[in-house]
Design a protein around this motif. Structure first.
Motif, PDB file in Angstrom:
ATOM      1  N   ASP A  89       0.849  -1.188   0.000  1.00 49.23           N
ATOM      2  CA  ASP A  89       0.000   0.000   0.000  1.00 49.23           C
ATOM      3  C   ASP A  89       0.887   1.241   0.000  1.00 49.23           C
ATOM      4  OD1 ASP A  89      -1.710   2.092   0.366  1.00 49.23           O
ATOM      5  OD2 ASP A  89      -2.712   1.268   2.133  1.00 49.23           O
ATOM      6  N   PRO A  90       1.066   1.867  -1.176  1.00 47.19           N
ATOM      7  CA  PRO A  90       1.973   3.015  -1.270  1.00 47.19           C
ATOM      8  C   PRO A  90       1.529   4.210  -0.432  1.00 47.19           C
ATOM      9  CG  PRO A  90       0.702   2.741  -3.301  1.00 47.19           C
ATOM     10  CD  PRO A  90       0.433   1.532  -2.450  1.00 47.19           C
ATOM     11  N   LYS A  91       0.271   4.228  -0.055  1.00 48.13           N
ATOM     12  CA  LYS A  91      -0.220   5.366   0.730  1.00 48.13           C
ATOM     13  C   LYS A  91       0.020   5.199   2.228  1.00 48.13           C
ATOM     14  CE  LYS A  91      -3.968   6.436  -2.511  1.00 48.13           C
ATOM     15  NZ  LYS A  91      -5.412   6.238  -2.710  1.00 48.13           N
ATOM     16  N   SER A  92       0.419   4.002   2.635  1.00 43.57           N
ATOM     17  CA  SER A  92       0.651   3.771   4.058  1.00 43.57           C
ATOM     18  C   SER A  92       2.068   4.201   4.427  1.00 43.57           C
ATOM     19  CB  SER A  92       0.452   2.290   4.382  1.00 43.57           C
ATOM     20  OG  SER A  92       0.601   2.092   5.771  1.00 43.57           O
ATOM     21  N   LYS A  93       2.181   4.994   5.500  1.00 44.17           N
ATOM     22  CA  LYS A  93       3.481   5.511   5.920  1.00 44.17           C
ATOM     23  C   LYS A  93       3.964   4.766   7.160  1.00 44.17           C
ATOM     24  CE  LYS A  93       3.282   8.374   2.655  1.00 44.17           C
ATOM     25  NZ  LYS A  93       3.781   7.699   1.455  1.00 44.17           N
ATOM     26  N   ARG A  94       5.288   4.569   7.206  1.00 41.95           N
ATOM     27  CA  ARG A  94       5.858   3.834   8.338  1.00 41.95           C
ATOM     28  C   ARG A  94       5.577   4.506   9.664  1.00 41.95           C
ATOM     29  NH1 ARG A  94       8.984  -0.526   7.397  1.00 41.95           N
ATOM     30  NH2 ARG A  94       9.556  -0.885   5.225  1.00 41.95           N
ATOM     31  N   GLU A  95       5.532   5.841   9.657  1.00 45.24           N
ATOM     32  CA  GLU A  95       5.265   6.540  10.916  1.00 45.24           C
ATOM     33  C   GLU A  95       3.783   6.491  11.287  1.00 45.24           C
ATOM     34  OE1 GLU A  95       6.548   7.778   8.189  1.00 45.24           O
ATOM     35  OE2 GLU A  95       5.606   9.679   7.591  1.00 45.24           O
ATOM     36  N   ASN A  96       2.960   6.068  10.329  1.00 47.68           N
ATOM     37  CA  ASN A  96       1.528   5.954  10.612  1.00 47.68           C
ATOM     38  C   ASN A  96       0.928   4.808   9.786  1.00 47.68           C
ATOM     39  OD1 ASN A  96      -1.043   6.502  11.550  1.00 47.68           O
ATOM     40  ND2 ASN A  96      -1.432   8.120  10.065  1.00 47.68           N
ATOM     41  N   PRO A  97       1.263   3.578  10.169  1.00 50.11           N
ATOM     42  CA  PRO A  97       0.827   2.428   9.374  1.00 50.11           C
ATOM     43  C   PRO A  97      -0.688   2.329   9.326  1.00 50.11           C
ATOM     44  CG  PRO A  97       2.487   1.787  10.995  1.00 50.11           C
ATOM     45  CD  PRO A  97       2.031   3.167  11.352  1.00 50.11           C
TER      46      PRO A  97
END
Length: 158
Positions: A89-97
DNA sequence: GCCAACGTTGGC
DNA sequence: GCCAACGTTGGC
């Protein structure tokens, strides 16, 4: 088994993708790849020790085949950051999974599958959202009345 | 916020 | 392969 906790969830998997035998071999697994917000939110309410019916979907016949138990909750789903994964999921960020999941362990395989057809014959649609037409959720809460009845049937076909 | 178009799930 | 029933997306 009077002290056994009643299952309160049903989780679906296509046996071609991940079957009860795969889980039996691995002993435990993280239930990754769920990309539906409703299913994710339900998984977030799971508690350690919860019993979970394992349902084989998209096979002949579809139905309940085994039992699992929740052993860890709120794990970050690693596949969301893996650009080689079909669940990336390219929209998911590591700082906010965005996606998380529980870890489940194998409990048992039943002697026979309890098919969706049989389940539909036993319960009213109000009893079991599983058989409601159009329910496409892969994680489904099971009310205790239904769980008790299902367990009674499944334990007898072992 | 509405809603049409599109995608997915999963039984049959 | 068909299709019902959703869920998601994106233009407005």
């Amino acid at each position: 088994m009077a002290s056994q906790k009643l299952p309160c969830w049903l989780m679906k998997s296509e046996p071609d993708a991940y079957s009860i035998n795969d889980l039996k071999k691995e002993k435990e697994t993280i239930w990754d790849g769920i990309r539906n917000y409703q299913a994710r939110n339900l998984m977030r309410t799971m508690q350690i020790g919860d019993q979970v019916f394992f349902y084989h979907s998209n096979c002949k016949p579809p139905g309940i085949i085994g039992l699992m138990e929740v052993i860890e909750t709120n794990l970050i789903d690693p596949t969301q950051f893996d650009d080689q994964s079909k669940y990336f999921d390219p929209k998911s960020k590591r700082e906010n999974p965005r996606w998380d999941c529980p870890r489940l362990k194998y409990v048992k395989t039943y002697g026979e599958i309890l098919s969706l057809k049989e389940i539909s014959n036993i319960f009213t649609p109000e009893d079991l959202i599983l058989v409601r037409k159009g329910n496409r959720l892969s994680v489904i809460p099971v009310i205790s009345k239904v769980a008790k009845k299902l367990l009674g049937i499944l334990e007898n076909i072992e």
